[in-house]
Design a protein around this motif. Structure first.
Motif, PDB file in Angstrom:
ATOM      1  N   THR A  28      35.623  -0.935 -19.523  1.00  0.00           N
ATOM      2  CA  THR A  28      36.229   0.143 -20.299  1.00  0.00           C
ATOM      3  C   THR A  28      35.206   1.228 -20.628  1.00  0.00           C
ATOM      4  OG1 THR A  28      37.824  -1.385 -21.265  1.00  0.00           O
ATOM      5  CG2 THR A  28      37.489   0.697 -22.407  1.00  0.00           C
ATOM      6  N   LEU A  29      34.015   0.839 -20.983  1.00  0.00           N
ATOM      7  CA  LEU A  29      33.001   1.826 -21.351  1.00  0.00           C
ATOM      8  C   LEU A  29      32.349   2.508 -20.160  1.00  0.00           C
ATOM      9  CD1 LEU A  29      31.182  -0.027 -24.256  1.00  0.00           C
ATOM     10  CD2 LEU A  29      32.755   1.888 -24.431  1.00  0.00           C
ATOM     11  N   LEU A  30      32.266   1.846 -19.023  1.00  0.00           N
ATOM     12  CA  LEU A  30      31.459   2.357 -17.912  1.00  0.00           C
ATOM     13  C   LEU A  30      32.241   2.886 -16.711  1.00  0.00           C
ATOM     14  CD1 LEU A  30      28.695  -0.396 -17.924  1.00  0.00           C
ATOM     15  CD2 LEU A  30      28.622   1.871 -18.969  1.00  0.00           C
ATOM     16  N   THR A  31      33.561   2.804 -16.721  1.00  0.00           N
ATOM     17  CA  THR A  31      34.338   3.293 -15.582  1.00  0.00           C
ATOM     18  C   THR A  31      34.410   4.819 -15.624  1.00  0.00           C
ATOM     19  OG1 THR A  31      35.675   1.301 -15.547  1.00  0.00           O
ATOM     20  CG2 THR A  31      36.575   3.225 -14.424  1.00  0.00           C
ATOM     21  N   PRO A  32      33.882   5.481 -14.592  1.00  0.00           N
ATOM     22  CA  PRO A  32      33.910   6.948 -14.589  1.00  0.00           C
ATOM     23  C   PRO A  32      35.201   7.502 -13.994  1.00  0.00           C
ATOM     24  CG  PRO A  32      32.662   6.192 -12.734  1.00  0.00           C
ATOM     25  CD  PRO A  32      33.100   4.965 -13.487  1.00  0.00           C
ATOM     26  N   MET A  33      35.485   8.742 -14.355  1.00  0.00           N
ATOM     27  CA  MET A  33      36.649   9.445 -13.811  1.00  0.00           C
ATOM     28  C   MET A  33      36.341  10.943 -13.835  1.00  0.00           C
ATOM     29  SD  MET A  33      40.549   9.174 -15.060  1.00  0.00           S
ATOM     30  CE  MET A  33      41.739  10.344 -14.494  1.00  0.00           C
ATOM     31  N   ASN A  34      36.888  11.673 -12.868  1.00  0.00           N
ATOM     32  CA  ASN A  34      36.699  13.119 -12.837  1.00  0.00           C
ATOM     33  C   ASN A  34      37.348  13.764 -14.053  1.00  0.00           C
ATOM     34  OD1 ASN A  34      35.275  13.244 -10.438  1.00  0.00           O
ATOM     35  ND2 ASN A  34      37.128  13.402  -9.209  1.00  0.00           N
ATOM     36  N   ILE A  35      36.649  14.723 -14.631  1.00  0.00           N
ATOM     37  CA  ILE A  35      37.202  15.426 -15.787  1.00  0.00           C
ATOM     38  C   ILE A  35      38.332  16.346 -15.349  1.00  0.00           C
ATOM     39  CG2 ILE A  35      36.686  17.099 -17.596  1.00  0.00           C
ATOM     40  CD1 ILE A  35      33.882  15.910 -17.713  1.00  0.00           C
ATOM     41  N   ILE A  36      38.122  17.072 -14.260  1.00  0.00           N
ATOM     42  CA  ILE A  36      39.158  17.927 -13.696  1.00  0.00           C
ATOM     43  C   ILE A  36      39.392  17.508 -12.250  1.00  0.00           C
ATOM     44  CG2 ILE A  36      38.729  19.905 -15.196  1.00  0.00           C
ATOM     45  CD1 ILE A  36      37.066  21.131 -12.960  1.00  0.00           C
ATOM     46  N   ALA A  37      40.559  17.826 -11.728  1.00  0.00           N
ATOM     47  CA  ALA A  37      40.891  17.457 -10.350  1.00  0.00           C
ATOM     48  C   ALA A  37      39.933  18.164  -9.389  1.00  0.00           C
ATOM     49  CB  ALA A  37      42.324  17.838 -10.037  1.00  0.00           C
ATOM     50  N   ASN A  38      39.444  17.440  -8.406  1.00  0.00           N
ATOM     51  CA  ASN A  38      38.508  17.939  -7.388  1.00  0.00           C
ATOM     52  C   ASN A  38      37.221  18.475  -7.994  1.00  0.00           C
ATOM     53  OD1 ASN A  38      40.403  17.348  -5.399  1.00  0.00           O
ATOM     54  ND2 ASN A  38      41.387  19.334  -5.658  1.00  0.00           N
ATOM     55  N   GLY A  39      36.840  17.965  -9.143  1.00  0.00           N
ATOM     56  CA  GLY A  39      35.604  18.401  -9.788  1.00  0.00           C
ATOM     57  C   GLY A  39      34.487  17.397  -9.567  1.00  0.00           C
ATOM     58  N   LEU A  40      33.284  17.814  -9.911  1.00  0.00           N
ATOM     59  CA  LEU A  40      32.128  16.955  -9.748  1.00  0.00           C
ATOM     60  C   LEU A  40      31.675  16.338 -11.068  1.00  0.00           C
ATOM     61  CD1 LEU A  40      30.074  19.154  -7.267  1.00  0.00           C
ATOM     62  CD2 LEU A  40      31.467  17.171  -6.763  1.00  0.00           C
ATOM     63  N   TRP A  41      32.265  16.734 -12.168  1.00  0.00           N
ATOM     64  CA  TRP A  41      31.861  16.227 -13.468  1.00  0.00           C
ATOM     65  C   TRP A  41      32.607  14.940 -13.769  1.00  0.00           C
ATOM     66  CZ3 TRP A  41      27.933  18.500 -15.920  1.00  0.00           C
ATOM     67  CH2 TRP A  41      27.584  19.776 -15.514  1.00  0.00           C
ATOM     68  N   LEU A  42      31.859  13.922 -14.181  1.00  0.00           N
ATOM     69  CA  LEU A  42      32.443  12.628 -14.497  1.00  0.00           C
ATOM     70  C   LEU A  42      32.264  12.331 -15.986  1.00  0.00           C
ATOM     71  CD1 LEU A  42      31.122  10.499 -11.512  1.00  0.00           C
ATOM     72  CD2 LEU A  42      33.402  11.447 -11.786  1.00  0.00           C
TER      73      LEU A  42
END
Length: 95
Positions: A28-42
């Motif tokens: 739960t704490l460490l699973t990353p996800m893109n902030i915006i669609a097709n973005g590079l920020w996680l």
């Protein structure tokens, strides 16, 4: 947070419950996800879900929970495989 959870669960007598709790919290704490669609920020997926829920973007919340659910399922599967391998090889924990 992981250290706090690790220390809180170290005295639990049920090993499997302790391991599953630690896995769920870590994923739960460490699973990353893109902030915006097709973005590079996680960012952590639970934070993305909380922010999207505050903005009433339920599709992003659903996507975030599906990513976290897949990660938890994968980790539980890995722990089960490790447990079966230990039993087949006759190993004990701490060896």
């Amino acid at each position: 947070m992981l250290i706090v959870v690790w220390r809180m669960t170290r005295n639990w007598t049920w090993r499997r419950t302790r391991r599953v709790t630690r896995i769920v919290i870590a994923v739960t704490l460490l699973t990353p996800m893109n902030i915006i669609a097709n973005g590079l920020w996680l960012a952590p997926a639970f934070l993305v879900a909380a922010y999207a829920l505050a903005q009433n973007q339920l599709d992003i919340v659903q996507q975030s929970f599906s990513v976290m659910g897949a990660a938890v399922g994968f980790m539980v599967l890995m722990v089960l495989l490790e447990s079966v391998a230990r039993r087949l090889l006759g190993m004990r924990y701490g060896e």
